[in-house]
Write a protein that holds these residues in place. Sequence first.
Motif: not given
Length: 410
Positions: A67-78, A84-89, A52-61
């Motif tokens: 919090f999403v990363r803690k649930q054990g999933i990845g992320v999709e960025v555009v 860089k936000l995802a890396l920092r997270a 699962i890759k969370y589509a970050a554009k929906a909510l990028t805080n």
Amino acid sequence: MEFQQQQYTIQGVDVIQLTREFGSPVYVYDGNVIKQQIEKLKKAYSGVDLKIKYAAKALTNISILKFVRKQGIGVEVVSPEEAKLALRAGFRPEEIMFTPSGVDFSEIEEGVALGLPINLDNLSSLQKFGAKYGDKFPVSLRLNPSIMAGGNIKISTGHSSSKFGISVQQLSEIQAIVAQYNIVVDGLHIHTGSDIKETDAFIKTAQTLFETAVHFPNLKFIDFGSGFKVAYKAGDPVTNIDELGKQLTASFHEFCERYGRKLELRIEPGKFLVSESGTLLVNVNVVKQTPSITFAGVNSGLNHLIRPMMYDAYHHIVNVSNPTGAEKKYNIVGYICETDTFGSDRLLNEVREGDVLAFKNAGAYGFSMSSNYNSRPRPAEVLIIDGQAKLIRQRETFEDILRNQVEIDI
């Protein structure tokens, strides 16, 4: 004006108290809902190697990303900034799928430099990618299946007139570029749009993808995007996640047998994970009676939640501070100097000046699409975890409006 205490709560937290503590307007997200949505997907696709890759554009805080990363999933960025936000997270580069659209090639180069898996959606970028990287850096391809799906043309992305993806009808051109530069294509991706409720639309898209996939021998994954529909009001049709998971899993297994080895199945939910978690709380500034309409004007507008004006999106609205009042019809409008309507002819418990209204399903594309239009600051954001309300974005001030302006002598 003082109101009686009500029991409209999120994880036991009184929302009226939230407006007193954090001010109004304020976005509030329920972490439990996000976790539940992730678990629904894991359960529905339990029969495959699911990523699962969370589509970050929906909510990028950044706190939501953590919090999403803690649930054990990845992320999709555009964008590189989302990356860089995802890396920092705390996401590792390999956990981040970078799927830009129509960007300058320098952004793709930046993604490569960051170590991100790259997903290309046009032949021009593929040509440049091959010329620069050859077989040294694998790439995945976003395809356009020429399938119209979803309930709104503005958020349908898989039809033949959409800007997104390389048309499956251009397969021979893709193959020519891949062969010319010996490009390693390790994944194929399709995203047909949002608010798709018909399982058949996903399966039809999958079959198109499978037919194309046999031409690429080095695949590691196939990515079906998302578009799962959530309910915005009672009786709304939704995507049957369990049935879709069952059918898509079965089709995927059949394809993998034909392909000769097992691949990863990926999905990229955005709205599905965070939409129902979010509530925008506002206060009523004025109740304005005309001969034909009663307006409830609130201390927010399309600068904070643009979806109703941009997409004709429906958000259920509740008067949380007067839930026992007599029901009346209202047009709920914002304070922006523009036609700025959140909802028309809404039956609400009597609305009084100072009341707190809750806009539901505001977690996706709410704050992330907000602006400073009319030079107004953006609201605070709050995440509720285990019954504790945590501030995750401070309310903007006038100083924030001025921050990057350069005041010159005239």
